[in-house]
Scaffold this motif. Sequence first.
Motif, PDB file in Angstrom:
ATOM      1  N   LEU A 107       0.704  -1.086   0.059  1.00  0.00           N
ATOM      2  CA  LEU A 107      -0.193   0.024  -0.347  1.00  0.00           C
ATOM      3  C   LEU A 107       0.793   1.365  -0.362  1.00  0.00           C
ATOM      4  N   PRO A 108       2.018   1.191   1.629  1.00  0.00           N
ATOM      5  CA  PRO A 108       2.699   2.767   0.938  1.00  0.00           C
ATOM      6  C   PRO A 108       3.211   3.496  -0.313  1.00  0.00           C
ATOM      7  N   LEU A 109       4.092   1.741  -0.811  1.00  0.00           N
ATOM      8  CA  LEU A 109       4.677   1.616  -0.996  1.00  0.00           C
ATOM      9  C   LEU A 109       4.666   1.932  -3.448  1.00  0.00           C
ATOM     10  N   SER A 110       2.427   0.925  -3.147  1.00  0.00           N
ATOM     11  CA  SER A 110       2.056   1.748  -4.128  1.00  0.00           C
ATOM     12  C   SER A 110       1.535   3.284  -3.880  1.00  0.00           C
ATOM     13  N   THR A 111       1.455   3.424  -3.366  1.00  0.00           N
ATOM     14  CA  THR A 111       0.936   5.581  -3.448  1.00  0.00           C
ATOM     15  C   THR A 111       2.612   5.747  -3.222  1.00  0.00           C
ATOM     16  N   LEU A 112       3.820   5.338  -3.244  1.00  0.00           N
ATOM     17  CA  LEU A 112       4.998   6.205  -3.385  1.00  0.00           C
ATOM     18  C   LEU A 112       5.305   6.098  -4.800  1.00  0.00           C
TER      19      LEU A 112
END
Length: 283
Positions: A107-112
């Motif tokens: 989730l945070p990686l896809s956001t970043l």
Amino acid sequence: MSPHYLAILLLVIGNLAASLSDVAVKILDGGVPVYQYVFIRQLLSALVILPLWLRQPSEQRRLRKPILNIFRAHILIIGSGCMVVAVTHLPLATANAIFYAAPLLMLPLSTLLLKETPPLGKVIATIIGFVGVLVVLRPSEFHWAAVFALGTAMTIALFNITARQLPVEQSIVTTLFWTSVLSLPLTASVALVNWTPIDSHVLLLILGSASLILLYNGLAVAAYQKAQAGNIAVAENSGLLFVTLFGVMWFDEVPDWLTAVGILMIVAPLIPWHSLRVRRATK
């Protein structure tokens, strides 16, 4: 049997295979240098996939986006090495619970990396999952090998996210084949530095581990082709049940209640509760 239940069965069998692969690594108990194990496993994987790759038309065998594939192959190298260290030095249930943080990290990686905006519900669920990881890790009783388990989780997350960038023209067999082949030069060079003679028993364990992981990959692909991911992904959690049972049965690794609570906190956000409710309502 309906496609839905067949897909679940395939995923459960696949997770059983993956869990047995971890058992093979556990039995090795660090007797083989990490990257010698990774090199042999990747070489055996390439040889197993080679006949399937050759059966494809020449256009489907072609490597597309080589830089992306090279990047993913080396992510796999790092993750596999971290996995060996984590499974060797941590209880199976603890190591795998941390591996299950991979979907949470996505989730945070896809956001970043992909500039995606997740809904609030997913953000809350991810926070709960990360708290579960902390419960399993217990900073006051922190084991250094947990860093390698977290490294595996991070590489799994990156591996899965970058899969979205692969060309649709590149088949799954071609992707698996080139991932294995492209990982060989670096693993071979590192392995040769500290090469240790191994007997046939160890070689069979590594072959078994490689074959079981390939079996999981194949069954997972077949399962997700038969049903929507959101409806069957809950079956992936059977892997944690299997490794916990194997740890108790074969390695005398009985998880305490706090570890069990942490595992539940990690797994719960991964269950597609909405899809399950919709499916019940349509019965």
